[in-house]
Design an enzyme around this catalytic site. Structure first.
Site, mmCIF file in Angstrom:
data_model
loop_
_atom_site.group_PDB
_atom_site.id
_atom_site.type_symbol
_atom_site.label_atom_id
_atom_site.label_comp_id
_atom_site.label_asym_id
_atom_site.label_seq_id
_atom_site.Cartn_x
_atom_site.Cartn_y
_atom_site.Cartn_z
ATOM 1 N N ARG A 34 39.921 45.330 22.368
ATOM 2 C CA ARG A 34 40.013 44.116 21.504
ATOM 3 C C ARG A 34 41.021 43.243 22.307
ATOM 4 O O ARG A 34 42.074 43.359 22.712
ATOM 5 C CB ARG A 34 40.562 44.416 20.097
ATOM 6 N N GLY A 138 50.284 68.899 25.587
ATOM 7 C CA GLY A 138 51.708 69.183 25.149
ATOM 8 C C GLY A 138 51.892 68.774 23.814
ATOM 9 O O GLY A 138 51.153 68.115 23.113
ATOM 10 N N ALA A 142 52.801 60.440 19.405
ATOM 11 C CA ALA A 142 52.997 59.376 20.125
ATOM 12 C C ALA A 142 54.409 58.639 19.579
ATOM 13 O O ALA A 142 55.144 58.104 20.685
ATOM 14 C CB ALA A 142 51.867 58.703 19.901
ATOM 15 N N LYS A 193 44.353 73.180 18.576
ATOM 16 C CA LYS A 193 45.353 73.305 17.731
ATOM 17 C C LYS A 193 45.080 72.123 16.728
ATOM 18 O O LYS A 193 45.634 72.335 15.574
ATOM 19 C CB LYS A 193 47.010 72.984 18.554
ATOM 20 N N ASP A 246 52.240 72.252 21.111
ATOM 21 C CA ASP A 246 51.285 71.503 20.755
ATOM 22 C C ASP A 246 50.922 71.888 19.099
ATOM 23 O O ASP A 246 50.845 71.120 18.345
ATOM 24 C CB ASP A 246 50.254 71.189 21.356
ATOM 25 N N ASN A 258 45.749 64.886 12.467
ATOM 26 C CA ASN A 258 44.921 65.903 12.133
ATOM 27 C C ASN A 258 45.463 66.648 10.839
ATOM 28 O O ASN A 258 44.686 66.811 9.686
ATOM 29 C CB ASN A 258 44.551 66.933 13.104
ATOM 30 N N GLU A 283 40.632 64.171 16.029
ATOM 31 C CA GLU A 283 39.652 64.723 16.652
ATOM 32 C C GLU A 283 39.296 66.183 16.023
ATOM 33 O O GLU A 283 38.316 66.443 16.401
ATOM 34 C CB GLU A 283 40.281 64.898 18.117
#
Length: 368
Positions: A34, A138, A142, A193, A246, A258, A283
């Site tokens: 964008r 790992g 974020a 994970k 992770d 998740n 994901e």
């Protein structure tokens, strides 16, 4: 001289990794789909939608022009949803034609149609030598990293020089990068994970307590290890940053997409409502079906992931989820075995290997 790096994808993780690279001394150009987001990153040094309250380094800028982002790059990092990875990479192929620069996957998913890992999608879409490809994974939430809270990650490549070069670029005072050569294990750790984190979110949303979650995390690590080893990974990788590390971070943090998706499912929201509620891709939701297909192909039992699929399909009430209690019959099972026919499975082999290393005084080969 500082490296010139390109980061494709300006979501929370792509922008955070761009910050890591810039703080490590690189000149970073982000590709943002964008134009208004690219402008905000360049002019305001902010990404207010995905990283609120974070000031970005002056050595970061962004553009909506993919070819311009890639022009002159010494290294390329890819952080787009797995569902759009192939199309993005195909669009980048012309700009990277004839280049020998490393391409690094920051993605933690599998391609839904093919079941391929992201490094395999990179290889196909770019007709790329595997020695140029690396993956990074790992315990990497974020926003915590963007706030410069210390953590570590692992970069994996079949080429040790490639892994080492990426690790040097992606290291700062708050972000330590290790290396290994187990690409399959490192990638599958990041994928699997997410599925366990969805299960943890579901039981959290239902209101179950710490015993239930600890049981699922522990048994989930066994499923992860069985699956990954069946596809050529080293069991030790599942005990490291890309596996257990992770898994812990993703399962326990409300910052995990998740975990959040699973919690909404546990609270009774339908899958379409959860998807529409999420600002970024979880994901794990899209990886359940292809992972179960891959597990079936290698005869790997994954009762936790199977029950997550049933909740997603609406064939199981979230309150009934108890995959750590699921067995084919009432025969007592050994703790590290999940019916793979392998007398304890990969996790037991890893423990036996550790025992042997202690017995010989640590003289055996080291997998770390």
């Amino acid at each position: 001289m500082s490296a010139r790096v390109a980061v494709l994808g300006a979501g929370s993780w792509g922008t955070t990794f761009g910050k890591i690279l810039a703080d490590g001394g690189s000149d970073v150009v982000m590709w943002a789909r964008r134009p208004e987001l690219a402008r905000e990153i360049t002019e305001a040094r902010r990404n207010s939608r995905y990283l609120p309250g974070i000031n970005l380094p002056r050595s970061m800028r962004a553009t909506p022009d993919l070819a311009a982002a890639l022009d002159g790059a010494d290294q390329v990092f890819v952080s787009v949803p797995s569902s759009s990875a192939r199309d993005t990479l195909k669009s980048a192929r012309k700009a990277l034609s004839g280049s020998e620069v490393p391409v690094v996957s920051l993605m933690k998913g599998v391609e839904k149609r093919s079941g391929l890992r992201m490094s395999e999608v990179i290889r196909e879409a770019l007709a790329c030598d595997p020695a140029r490809i690396a993956v990074a994974s790992g315990p990497n939430l974020a926003l915590e990293i963007a706030r410069e809270q210390p953590t570590a990650a692992v970069v994996s490549s079949v080429n040790g020089d490639t892994a080492a070069a990426i690790a040097r670029t992606a290291s700062t005072r708050y972000f330590r990068t290790f290396v290994n050569s187990d690409v399959a294990g490192t990638e599958f750790g990041g994928v699997l994970k997410n599925l366990i984190a969805v299960a943890i979110g579901i039981v959290d949303g239902v209101g179950y307590g710490e015993n239930t979650k600890a049981s699922i995390i522990t048994r989930g690590l066994v499923e992860m290890t069985d699956f990954a080893v069946a596809y050529g990974a080293q069991p030790e990788t599942m005990q490291g940053l890309a596996g257990l590390g992770d898994l812990i971070a993703t399962c326990q943090s409300p910052l995990s997409r998740n975990n959040t998706a699973g919690r909404l499912l546990g609270q009774g929201y339908s899958l379409p409502d959860v998807v529409s509620h999420m600002e970024q891709t979880a994901e794990g939701l899209s990886s359940v079906a292809p992972i179960l297909e891959l597990a079936k192909a290698r005869g790997v039992d994954m009762p936790i992931v199977e029950q997550v699929r049933m909740v997603l399909d609406g064939t199981m009430d979230p309150r009934d989820i108890a995959p750590h209690l699921t067995t084919d019959d009432d025969t007592p099972q050994e703790e590290t075995q999940y019916g793979t026919g392998d007398r304890g499975g990969p996790l037991r082999r890893a423990l036996e290997r550790a025992r042997d290393l202690f017995r010989d005084g640590g003289r055996g080969s080291r997998g770390d």
